[in-house]
Design a protein around this motif. Structure first.
Motif, short mmCIF file in Angstrom:
data_model
loop_
_atom_site.label_atom_id
_atom_site.label_comp_id
_atom_site.label_asym_id
_atom_site.label_seq_id
_atom_site.Cartn_x
_atom_site.Cartn_y
_atom_site.Cartn_z
N LEU A 78 5.48 3.57 1.90
CA LEU A 78 6.12 4.77 2.42
C LEU A 78 5.12 5.62 3.20
CD1 LEU A 78 8.33 5.80 -0.64
CD2 LEU A 78 8.94 4.39 1.33
N LEU A 79 3.89 5.69 2.72
CA LEU A 79 2.85 6.44 3.44
C LEU A 79 2.56 5.81 4.80
CD1 LEU A 79 0.41 7.17 0.48
CD2 LEU A 79 2.01 8.76 1.55
N ALA A 80 2.61 4.47 4.85
CA ALA A 80 2.42 3.79 6.13
C ALA A 80 3.54 4.15 7.10
CB ALA A 80 2.35 2.29 5.92
N MET A 81 4.79 4.21 6.59
CA MET A 81 5.90 4.63 7.45
C MET A 81 5.74 6.07 7.89
SD MET A 81 7.97 2.13 8.03
CE MET A 81 9.22 3.17 8.79
N ALA A 82 5.27 6.93 6.99
CA ALA A 82 5.09 8.34 7.33
C ALA A 82 4.04 8.52 8.41
CB ALA A 82 4.70 9.12 6.08
N GLY A 83 3.07 7.60 8.47
CA GLY A 83 2.02 7.72 9.46
C GLY A 83 2.41 7.23 10.84
#
Length: 491
Positions: free
Chosen positions: A320-325
């Motif tokens: 999810l953090l990768a998507m947020a970035g």
């Protein structure tokens, strides 16, 4: 009155009659029965197939009779454009039923509607042969969608004879060992000198392909226009060496679905990350490692519009953090049974530009919704474009959480709460208070705490409502009358 109306006018009327009323219409007169059949463009039939192996001559005759019966039925429907044939074979030895499936297909090809059919779902429990499909191609000239089960052998060269076929689906249900001729596949080898004919197929769905299955190399090599690929319960992608042909056909993909394909999920994800530059939709259920998914998101996450994941033990916050970035245009995020995701990961995504663009959010059977009070409210406050929410099967989700979330939903048009057992009439009161001018679709099936009186109020007060999913025993006669008056579909 019957004599006054011309055939064309009656046919126009019959085309607008609900399918549930067709049996009653057919009893009016022989003329109406004839015109009803002429006006029918879609038909589904279930036909039993008998196993002719080791049976009497009478049983073999019955098999031919089945094909004749199908021919007789189809002769009354000359204008079909969509046909579904489903058959069941209780016997164990399915290879003996091969002539039966072929005979049924030939009956369809010889029917009056064959040159009008655009959609054919041919779903017997026994294999159909490439020879039968090749023979049928001369009659099924307008076919654009074909769904079959148990092709034997896996030879796809007959597809070149269907010049308008856009969608092809194969459910490989034939899983029992058979005594094959050792030369069965000798003619399927691909020669380098063979000219490559690009098939018009844009969508392929394959189910049940085993690791040792051969014959798919030819299919991948000729599907250069592929835009949508679905693999379901597959252990392999074709005979070796086909990886180059398979990866090349991924170049134009816009949609990829991998359902329960753990043996090949990582391989396909990595190939898609390298080749599928236009991929806008990914569905991944029960397969794929943490690292492969992370690599895919880093390479292709920015282009995704829809991400649908059911990964109980493989989805983590770092995904999810990768998507947020990413500078993402993600419009739909659907998560099911993702046990290792926490509120921190979801909040990080909601705060990011990628989260702000989301219009559809599904958190189905995700216990983080129940573990962390206030999470839903925070997410919908951050996702200002949110229009569709699915919180199904969160069994302890409370009225308080739903009410707080709905207070921040200004544009909600669809909400699904199926299987949320703790919810009561109070949740519907919150819907009527905050979403009466926008909500169009609601699913409250298996919500034991919601009663019939609240449903009557919901139907009466929601101005835009057009579809409600609810158990029939909760719908009173008053509710049915309101729904009929306002054109609301209750299912």
């Amino acid at each position: 009155m019957d004599a006054v109306l011309c055939d064309e006018l009656i046919e126009e009327i019959l085309q607008r009659v609900p399918s549930s009323s067709s049996p009653s219409v057919s009893l009016v007169s022989k003329r109406w029965l004839f015109l009803l059949r002429s006006a029918t463009t879609s038909l589904s039939l279930r036909i039993p197939i008998q196993n002719p192996s080791n049976l009497s001559t009478d049983a073999r005759t019955n098999t031919n009779t089945t094909a004749s019966l199908l021919s007789n039925i189809l002769s009354h429907y000359p204008f079909l454009s969509s046909l579904t044939i489903v058959s069941s074979n209780p016997e164990e030895n399915l290879t003996a039923s091969l002539p039966s499936s072929d005979s049924l297909l030939w009956s369809i090809a010889n029917s009056p509607c064959s040159n009008l059919l655009s959609d054919l779902r041919f779903l017997p429990d026994s294999p159909v042969s490439p020879a039968a499909l090749l023979a049928a191609s001369s009659s099924l000239t307008r076919l654009t969608s074909l769904h079959i089960t148990s092709l034997l052998p896996l030879d796809f060269r007959w597809l070149t004879r269907f010049p308008f076929l856009k969608s092809f689906a194969l459910v490989n249900t034939f899983s029992k060992p058979i005594n094959q001729n050792p030369n069965l596949y000798q003619n399927l080898e691909i020669e380098e000198s063979e000219p490559v004919i690009s098939l018009p197929i844009e969508s392929i769905s394959l189910s049940g392909i085993r690791a040792k299955d051969r014959g798919l190399g030819w299919l991948w090599r000729h599907c250069m226009r592929l835009r949508w690929l679905q693999l379901r319960a597959c252990e392999g992608i074709g005979d070796e060496p086909t990886s180059a042909a398979f990866s090349n056909c991924l170049t134009g993909l816009v949609g990829l679905e991998l359902r329960t394909c753990r043996a090949i999920a990582d391989q396909v994800l990595l190939l898609a990350a390298d080749r599928s530059r236009n991929l806008a939709s990914l569905l991944l259920y029960d397969g794929g490692s943490r690292d492969a998914l992370h690599l895919f998101i880093n390479r292709r996450g920015a282009a995704l519009r829809t991400l649908d994941l059911r990964l109980p033990l493989d989805l983590h916050n770092d995904h999810l953090l990768a998507m947020a970035g990413e500078e993402s245009g993600l419009a739909a995020l659907r998560l099911q049974s993702c046990c290792l995701v926490t509120g921190d990961g979801l909040r990080s995504l909601a705060r990011a530009p990628a989260g702000a663009a989301i219009e559809e959010l599904a958190l189905v059977n995700c216990d983080v919704v129940e573990r962390e009070p206030g999470l839903l409210t925070f997410m919908v406050q951050s996702m200002r474009r949110l229009r569709r929410v699915d919180l199904s099967h969160n069994e302890t989700l409370s009225d308080k959480e739903i009410g707080a979330m709905l207070a921040s939903c200004q544009n909600l048009v669809e909400i699904r709460l199926r299987g949320c057992r703790v919810l009561t009439d109070a949740s519907l009161d919150s819907l009527m208070k905050h979403c009466s001018k926008t909500l169009e679709i609601i699913d409250i099936t298996r919500c034991a705490g919601i009663g019939g009186n609240a449903i009557e109020r919901l139907l009466g007060e929601m101005n835009q409502l057009r579809e409600v999913a609810i158990e029939e025993n909760k719908v009173s006669e008053v509710a049915k009358a309101i729904a009929a008056q306002k054109g609301i579909n209750i299912s």
